[in-house]
Design an enzyme around this catalytic site. Structure first.
Site, short mmCIF file in Angstrom:
data_model
loop_
_atom_site.label_atom_id
_atom_site.label_comp_id
_atom_site.label_asym_id
_atom_site.label_seq_id
_atom_site.Cartn_x
_atom_site.Cartn_y
_atom_site.Cartn_z
N LYS A 199 0.87 -1.19 0.00
CA LYS A 199 0.00 0.00 0.00
C LYS A 199 0.89 1.22 0.00
O LYS A 199 2.03 1.17 0.48
CB LYS A 199 -0.88 0.03 1.26
CG LYS A 199 -2.11 0.89 1.15
CD LYS A 199 -3.25 0.12 0.51
CE LYS A 199 -4.48 0.96 0.26
NZ LYS A 199 -5.62 0.12 -0.15
N ASP A 217 -7.18 4.09 -4.36
CA ASP A 217 -7.85 3.93 -3.07
C ASP A 217 -8.48 5.30 -2.79
O ASP A 217 -8.72 6.06 -3.74
CB ASP A 217 -6.84 3.52 -1.97
CG ASP A 217 -7.53 3.06 -0.68
OD1 ASP A 217 -8.01 1.91 -0.63
OD2 ASP A 217 -7.61 3.86 0.29
#
Ligand code: NDP
Ligand code: 2IT
Length: 464
Positions: free
Chosen positions: A144, A184
Site C-alpha cells: 500500500k 484507493d
C-alpha cells in the site's frame, strides 16, 4: 477482546496459558516494535485473534515464526514530494510505499491520497492487503502507499503536478513484476492517468505497472465497479448460504465515492433499496430509495463536479440531510460501510442490531471497530469483513494484470463472471475455515484461509 477467540485453557502446546494471554504477549511485541501506529495494531490483533488457535495447532507455523515475520513489512519507502500550486507556491507532502509481503506474487495494493495518511495507516492497509490478496486465489502479494496530500479543492493542474512529483520518486521501486499500485481513497482514474504518464516518461516502458487505468491505455472493464459489485456479490453469497437473498432488502450505505456508488448500483440491480449515502460532512437519507436516475446524478456530482453529498437534498427535496451523522441510525436489513476505517462504533452496531439489521458487508477497509464486531458476532449478524467482502477490487486489478500480460482485453461479461467466481471462492474458503456449530464465523474463516496460503509459501521459500 473479540468474541473470535477461544478463551479456554490451551491443551495443545503443553502449557496452561490461554489464547488470550498468548495474544496479549504477541501484541506487546508488535506494539514495542511498531509504536504509535494504532490502526496497524488493531488490524494485526484482529488477524492474530483469528489465527493464533490455528497456529498453536500447527507447530510448523510456530517453528518458522510465521506470525512474527508476517507482522513486519518487507520494506518501507518514504520520500518528500515537493510541487508547485497554481499560485506558484512550493508545497511539500510526504509520500510512502509499503511493500509488505511478496510471498505469493508481486506487491499489489492501492495508493491513498488523504490528509490523515501516515505510516501506521498505510501499514494497516498493506497488512490487510496481504491476506485479502491471498483470498482472491490470484498471485498477488500485499502493499500500500500514498501521501498526506489532500486532493479536495485542488485544480486538475495541481493534482497533475503533485502526481508527477510523487511518481518521480515512486517509479524507482515499482514495476509490472515487482510492485503494482492502484487507486484507493482520493486516487481514481484521473490520478492513475497522471501517475502512469509520468512513469512512462521516466522509465520509458509501457507496462502494466498500475491498475485501475482508463480503458484507452490498458484498463480493464469492470475495474471501477469491482469493489462495490464484489461487496454485494459477497452479501448475496452470505444470504444464499442461509436460504435468503438481497431481493427486497433495505440497505444503508456510507460514503459516496467509488465503492459506495457501485455498491448502490449492484444493490439496485439485485432488487434491494439503498436509502443512505454519506461523506465526511454527513448523511443523506432518501426514504424512497436511490434509484438508477438519482445514482447517475450522484455519479456526476461526485466524479465530474467533485461536489458534496449534501447537495442531493436540493435536487431531491424528499430526502433529508443529517449533518455530522453517519448512516447507522437508519433502520435497515443490510449495512454497507463503504467510506473509511473505524466508521462503525459499538453503539452504531447495537443500533443496527436493535433495528433488525441481519447483514454487514464491508466495502471499506476495517470500517468496524473491534467492539462493533463483537456485537455482530454475538447477535448472529452475517458479518462480511472487508478483507473478504471488498476483495473484488483488487481481484479485478489482478485480472487487469493478466489482460496486460496477454495484451488482450476481455469483455464485460468475461470479467464480471470471473469476479463472481472469485467472490464465491472467497465465501467458500470462509465456510471451510470458519464454520463452527453450524454457523459461519467469517472473520475466523477469512483470516485463517488468507494466512495459510501465505504461511505455506513463506515456509517453502526459506528463512527471509
Ligand atoms: P473515494 O475517495 O472514491 O471515496 C471515499 C468516500 O469515503 C468519500 O465519500 C469520502 O467523503 C468518504 N470518506 C473518506 N474519509 C472519510 C472520513 N474520515 N470520514 C467520513 N467519510 C470519509 O474512495 P473509495 O470509494 O475508493 O474507498 C472507500 C473505502 O473502500 C476505503 O476504505 C478504501 O480503502 C476501500 N476500498 C477501496 C477499493 C477500491 O478499489 N477503490 C478496494 C477495496 C477497498 P469525503 O469526500 O468527505 O472525504
Ligand atoms: O484496498 C484495496 O484492496 C484497494 N484499494 C485496491 C487495490 C488494488 O490493487 O486494486
Amino acid at each position: 477482546m473479540s468474541a473470535v477467540i477461544d478463551k479456554e485453557p490451551r491443551v495443545k502446546g503443553g502449557n496452561s496459558s490461554t489464547y488470550e494471554q498468548d495474544i496479549t504477549k504477541f501484541m506487546e511485541m508488535v506494539v514495542a516494535r511498531s509504536p504509535g501506529e494504532p490502526e496497524f495494531h488493531q488490524a494485526v490483533k484482529e488477524v492474530v485473534e483469528s489465527v493464533l488457535p490455528y497456529v498453536m495447532d500447527h507447530q510448523i507455523y510456530q517453528e518458522h515464526k510465521i506470525l512474527e515475520r508476517l507482522t513486519e513489512p518487507d520494506r518501507i519507502f518514504t520520500f518528500r514530494v515537493a510541487w508547485q500550486d497554481d499560485k506558484g507556491q512550493v508545497q511539500v507532502n510526504r509520500g510512502y510505499r509499503i511493500e509488505f509481503s511478496n510471498a505469493i506474487g508481486p506487491y499489489k495494493g492501492g495508493l491513498r491520497f488523504h490528509p490523515t495518511v501516515y505510516q501506521g495507516l498505510l501499514k494497516f492497509l498493506a497488512f490487510e492487503q496481504v491476506f485479502k490478496n491471498s483470498l482472491t486465489g490470484l498471485p498477488m502479494g500485499g502493499g500500500k502507499g500514498g501521501s498526506n496530500f489532500d486532493p479536495k479543492g485542488k485544480s486538475d493542474g495541481e493534482v497533475m503536478r503533485f502526481c508527477q512529483s510523487f511518481m518521480t520518486e515512486l517509479c524507482k521501486y515499482i514495476g509490472a513484476n515487482t510492485d503494482v499500485p492502484a487507486g484507493d481513497i482520493g486516487v481514481g482514474g484521473r490520478e492513475i492517468g497522471y501517475l502512469f504518464g509520468q512513469f512512462k516518461r521516466i522509465r520509458g516502458t509501457f507496462e502494466g505497472v498500475l491498475t485501475g487505468k482508463p480503458m484507452e491505455f490498458g484498463g480493464s472493464l469492470i475495474r471501477p465497479e469491482a469493489t462495490g459489485y464484489g461487496a454485494l456479490y459477497f452479501a448475496q453469497n452470505m444470504l444464499e448460504h442461509i436460504g435468503d437473498s438481497m431481493k427486497g432488502k433495505i440497505c444503508t450505505c456510507s460514503g459516496s465515492g467509488n465503492v459506495a456508488q457501485y455498491a448502490t448500483e449492484k444493490a439496485i440491480e439485485m432488487g434491494a433499496k439503498v436509502v443512505t449515502l454519506s461523506d465526511s460532512g454527513g448523511t443523506i437519507y432518501d426514504p424512497d430509495g436511490i434509484n438508477t436516475d438519482k445514482l447517475a446524478w450522484v455519479m456526476d456530482l461526485k466524479n465530474v463536479k467533485r461536489g458534496r453529498i449534501s447537495e442531493y437534498v436540493k435536487k431531491f427535496p424528499k430526502a433529508e440531510y443529517k449533518a455530522g451523522l453517519r448512516p447507522w441510525g437508519v433502520k435497515c436489513d443490510v449495512a454497507l460501510p463503504c467510506a473509511t476505517q473505524n466508521e462503525v462504533f459499538k453503539d452504531d452496531a447495537e443500533t443496527l442490531v436493535k433495528n433488525g439489521c441481519k447483514v454487514v458487508s464491508e466495502g471499506a477497509n476495517m470500517p468496524s471497530v473491534p467492539e462493533a464486531i463483537d456485537v455482530y458476532l454475538k447477535h448472529g449478524v452475517l458479518y462480511g469483513l472487508g478483507k473478504a467482502a471488498n476483495a473484488g477490487g483488487v481481484a479485478v486489478s489482478g485480472l487487469e494484470m493478466s489482460q496486460n500480460s496477454l495484451r488482450l482485453n476481455w469483455t464485460r461479461k468475461e470479467v464480471d463472471d470471473r469476479l463472481k467466481g472469485i467472490m464465491k471462492g472467497i465465501h467458500e474458503q470462509c465456510v471451510e475455515y470458519g464454520t463452527e456449530n453450524g454457523k459461519v464465523n467469517y472473520p475466523k474463516g477469512a483470516n485463517i484461509a488468507g494466512f495459510k496460503k501465505v504461511a505455506d509459501a513463506l515456509i517453502s521459500q526459506g528463512v527471509h
